[in-house]
Design a protein around this motif. Structure first.
Motif, short mmCIF file in Angstrom:
data_model
loop_
_atom_site.label_atom_id
_atom_site.label_comp_id
_atom_site.label_asym_id
_atom_site.label_seq_id
_atom_site.Cartn_x
_atom_site.Cartn_y
_atom_site.Cartn_z
N ALA A 104 0.83 -1.21 0.00
CA ALA A 104 0.00 0.00 0.00
C ALA A 104 0.86 1.26 0.00
O ALA A 104 0.64 2.19 0.78
CB ALA A 104 -0.94 -0.01 1.21
N GLY A 105 1.85 1.25 -0.88
CA GLY A 105 2.63 2.47 -1.14
C GLY A 105 2.08 3.17 -2.36
O GLY A 105 0.97 2.91 -2.82
N MET A 106 2.90 4.05 -2.94
CA MET A 106 2.39 4.90 -4.02
C MET A 106 2.05 4.11 -5.28
O MET A 106 1.05 4.38 -5.95
CB MET A 106 3.39 6.01 -4.32
N ALA A 107 2.87 3.12 -5.63
CA ALA A 107 2.58 2.32 -6.84
C ALA A 107 1.31 1.52 -6.66
O ALA A 107 0.43 1.50 -7.53
CB ALA A 107 3.76 1.39 -7.15
N GLY A 108 1.19 0.83 -5.52
CA GLY A 108 0.04 -0.03 -5.27
C GLY A 108 -1.26 0.73 -5.14
O GLY A 108 -2.30 0.33 -5.70
N VAL A 109 -1.22 1.84 -4.42
CA VAL A 109 -2.44 2.62 -4.21
C VAL A 109 -2.95 3.21 -5.52
O VAL A 109 -4.16 3.18 -5.81
CB VAL A 109 -2.18 3.74 -3.17
N SER A 110 -2.05 3.74 -6.35
CA SER A 110 -2.49 4.34 -7.62
C SER A 110 -3.12 3.28 -8.52
O SER A 110 -4.14 3.54 -9.18
CB SER A 110 -1.31 5.03 -8.32
N ASP A 154 -1.27 -5.01 3.00
CA ASP A 154 0.05 -4.61 3.48
C ASP A 154 0.17 -5.01 4.94
O ASP A 154 -0.79 -4.88 5.69
CB ASP A 154 0.26 -3.10 3.33
N GLU A 155 1.34 -5.49 5.32
CA GLU A 155 1.55 -5.83 6.72
C GLU A 155 1.99 -4.61 7.54
O GLU A 155 2.00 -4.64 8.76
CB GLU A 155 2.60 -6.93 6.86
N LEU A 156 2.37 -3.53 6.85
CA LEU A 156 2.75 -2.28 7.49
C LEU A 156 1.63 -1.27 7.35
O LEU A 156 0.72 -1.44 6.54
CB LEU A 156 4.03 -1.75 6.84
N PRO A 157 1.66 -0.18 8.12
CA PRO A 157 0.63 0.86 7.96
C PRO A 157 0.58 1.37 6.53
O PRO A 157 1.61 1.49 5.86
CB PRO A 157 1.10 1.96 8.93
N TYR A 158 -0.61 1.67 6.05
CA TYR A 158 -0.78 2.14 4.68
C TYR A 158 -0.08 3.49 4.47
O TYR A 158 -0.12 4.37 5.32
CB TYR A 158 -2.27 2.30 4.36
N GLY A 159 0.54 3.62 3.30
CA GLY A 159 1.22 4.86 2.96
C GLY A 159 2.56 4.62 2.29
O GLY A 159 3.05 5.45 1.54
N ALA A 192 4.26 -6.11 -11.85
CA ALA A 192 5.03 -5.52 -10.75
C ALA A 192 5.35 -4.08 -11.10
O ALA A 192 5.52 -3.73 -12.28
CB ALA A 192 6.30 -6.31 -10.49
N ALA A 193 5.44 -3.23 -10.07
CA ALA A 193 5.70 -1.81 -10.29
C ALA A 193 6.47 -1.24 -9.10
O ALA A 193 6.42 -1.77 -8.00
CB ALA A 193 4.39 -1.04 -10.48
N GLY A 194 7.17 -0.14 -9.36
CA GLY A 194 7.92 0.51 -8.30
C GLY A 194 9.21 -0.23 -7.98
O GLY A 194 9.75 -0.97 -8.81
N ASP A 195 9.69 -0.06 -6.76
CA ASP A 195 11.00 -0.60 -6.38
C ASP A 195 11.06 -2.11 -6.40
O ASP A 195 12.15 -2.70 -6.45
CB ASP A 195 11.38 -0.10 -4.98
N ALA A 196 9.91 -2.79 -6.33
CA ALA A 196 9.90 -4.26 -6.34
C ALA A 196 10.16 -4.84 -7.71
O ALA A 196 10.54 -6.00 -7.85
CB ALA A 196 8.56 -4.77 -5.81
N ALA A 197 9.99 -4.05 -8.76
CA ALA A 197 10.11 -4.52 -10.14
C ALA A 197 11.52 -4.30 -10.67
O ALA A 197 12.14 -3.26 -10.43
CB ALA A 197 9.11 -3.81 -11.03
N PRO A 256 14.60 3.99 -8.71
CA PRO A 256 13.82 3.84 -7.48
C PRO A 256 13.38 5.19 -6.91
O PRO A 256 13.90 5.67 -5.91
CB PRO A 256 14.81 3.12 -6.54
N LEU A 257 12.40 5.79 -7.58
CA LEU A 257 11.90 7.10 -7.22
C LEU A 257 10.38 7.06 -7.08
O LEU A 257 9.72 6.30 -7.81
CB LEU A 257 12.28 8.14 -8.29
N THR A 258 9.84 7.87 -6.21
CA THR A 258 8.40 7.89 -6.00
C THR A 258 7.61 8.19 -7.28
O THR A 258 6.64 7.50 -7.58
CB THR A 258 8.03 8.89 -4.90
N PRO A 259 7.99 9.22 -8.06
CA PRO A 259 7.22 9.47 -9.29
C PRO A 259 7.24 8.28 -10.25
O PRO A 259 6.26 8.04 -10.95
CB PRO A 259 7.94 10.69 -9.91
N VAL A 260 8.35 7.54 -10.26
CA VAL A 260 8.42 6.34 -11.11
C VAL A 260 7.44 5.29 -10.62
O VAL A 260 6.73 4.65 -11.41
CB VAL A 260 9.85 5.77 -11.14
#
Length: 448
Positions: free
Chosen positions: A12-18, A34-39, A301-306, A312-316
């Motif tokens: 539930a980070g920026m890639a997943g939420v969008s 997500d096992e961590l707090p959303y965000g 897959a998207a974001g840093d996991a891919a 590895p940037l938030t806009p990416v």
């Protein structure tokens, strides 16, 4: 009977939420877990809280630069109060993020997820869920360190939640995390050392401007030691003793805190990817140019996991999340266009880049490189800043290939060059832009 969803998003980070919102609004049945707090990292454990703390460091540094130039008196950081300022932003994020997902029609789950088949996963506390598609957007985590005593280090998340700032801090690694946090800690009064095993720090940035940043860092009281290979971290009367090796032999530095800033890797180890036939490469989920797993077509897959070409940037991450969602919804093969994606190291002042490095550009074609020391310009003079510079790289046809900047507010100015590269503008077209005066943008015409 096991429930089947159109899409399950892990992370539930920026890639997943969008991606989750986009698919839910298109009418799909979507859940996110997500096992961590959303965000995600950016909002809770990275970019945003870091910049909240940097605000205090900026204020202190600005006052010190203008001491004797109209400003008097001591300015200092109250660390616990600054931390509360940070928490005023971060604390509401998880609830706000989850509420926004629910409003978009996304089912929100909490717990650790793992694959158990090509079309199925198990989620702690929620049982098994079947899916038509899954998006892996679990972000990244600090990479493992192998030297003895590595368990004594804290990571960036823990640094951003320090109740008190220790007096002596060692940062391990010569990348974003170490330099950004070092600049905050030094302005807050800590004795700061950066130990980097490499000969060159911040390798993704222009070396001439990195040299400027190193000079500015040392002027701020930060000791930077290159080619320093850590051998061990040991106890020293309740504190730490960091033993390292250089070309001159073995040395050591004592610290009250040692921080891991030596790189991050995709956070995918816990997913049991093999159970779903998902391949990996370079530590991340292997994907096609359109972000789909080549070994399991249900998976994206998207974001840093891919293991994508994106940095590895938030806009990416946001961009890739939306592209992946669109490809799933429309069964298309749209590839992300990373042209003009800027990157910034938020030191004081900041180091920014977009486009090609000089060495990359020269490998491709004949180029013109304009390197300007801007430290004596009005924009820096009014702030009392001693270090600033810009390097602009253009092709034979005048198009801008790269822009590299170090100085106050250059994190904003780099966006002008980002747009120019994205649109294929020439140097002449950018110089023709009328700018409000006196502003940073009014300096652009004199930079190349």
């Amino acid at each position: 009977m096991t429930e089947t969803l159109d899409l399950i998003v892990i992370g539930a980070g920026m890639a997943g939420v969008s991606a989750a919102k986009k698919c839910a609004r298109a009418g799909w049945s979507v859940a996110i877990v997500d096992e961590l707090p959303y965000g995600g990292t950016c909002a809770l454990r990275g970019c945003d809280p870091k910049k909240m703390l940097r605000a205090g460091a900026e204020a202190v540094d600005a006052a010190r630069r203008l001491t004797g130039k109209g400003i008097t008196g001591e300015t200092r950081i109250d660390w616990p109060a600054l931390m509360k300022h940070k928490e005023s932003f971060t604390d509401p994020v998880p609830e706000s993020m989850e509420s926004g997902l629910k409003d978009a029609g996304v089912r929100t789950l909490h717990g650790r997820a793992r694959f158990i088949a090509k079309d199925r996963m198990a989620i702690d506390g929620h049982g098994e869920i079947a899916f038509r598609h899954a998006l892996i957007a679990t972000g990244a985590k600090p990479r493992s360190l192998e030297f003895p005593g590595a368990e004594r280090l804290i990571d960036s998340t823990e640094f951003l939640n320090l109740a008190e700032l220790p007096r002596r801090i060692v940062f391990v690694g010569g990348g974003y995390v170490s330099f950004e946090f070092a600049h905050i800690a030094a302005r807050a009064g800590a004795q700061v050392t950066i130990l980097d095993r490499g000969a060159r720090q911040l390798k993704r940035f222009d070396p001439d401007l990195v040299d400027m940043l190193l000079d500015r860092s040392r002027a701020a009281g930060i000791e930077v030691l290159a080619e320093a290979v850590i051998e061990r971290v040991e106890d020293k009367g309740g504190a730490h003793r960091v033993v390292f090796r250089t070309a001159d032999g073995t040395d050591a530095v004592e610290a009250d805190l040692v921080v891991h800033g030596a790189g991050r890797v995709p956070a995918i180890d816990h997913l049991d990817l093999a159970a779903a036939g998902i391949e990996t490469e370079q530590g991340g989920v292997k994907v096609t140019p359109w972000l789909q797993s080549p070994s399991n077509s249900r998976i994206f897959a998207a974001g840093d996991a891919a293991a994508s070409p994106g940095k590895p940037l938030t806009p990416v991450a946001v961009f890739e999340g939306k592209i992946a969602a669109s490809n799933m919804l429309k069964d298309k093969r749209t590839e992300p266009d990373y042209t003009g994606m800027p990157s910034v190291v938020f030191t004081i002042p900041e180091l920014a880049r977009v486009g090609l490095l000089e060495e990359e550009a020269r490998e491709r074609a004949d180029v013109e490189v304009s390197f300007t020391d801007t430290s004596g310009w009005f924009s820096q003079k009014r702030l009392g800043e001693s270090h600033a510079g810009a390097k602009i790289i253009t092709a034979e046809d005048g198009k801008i290939l790269g822009a590299h900047m170090f100085g106050p507010d250059y994190a904003e100015l780099i966006n002008v060059f980002s747009l120019a590269i994205k649109l294929g503008l020439t140097a002449a077209q950018v110089k023709a832009m009328p700018a409000a005066y006196p502003t940073g943008a009014s300096d652009i015409g004199s930079m190349f």
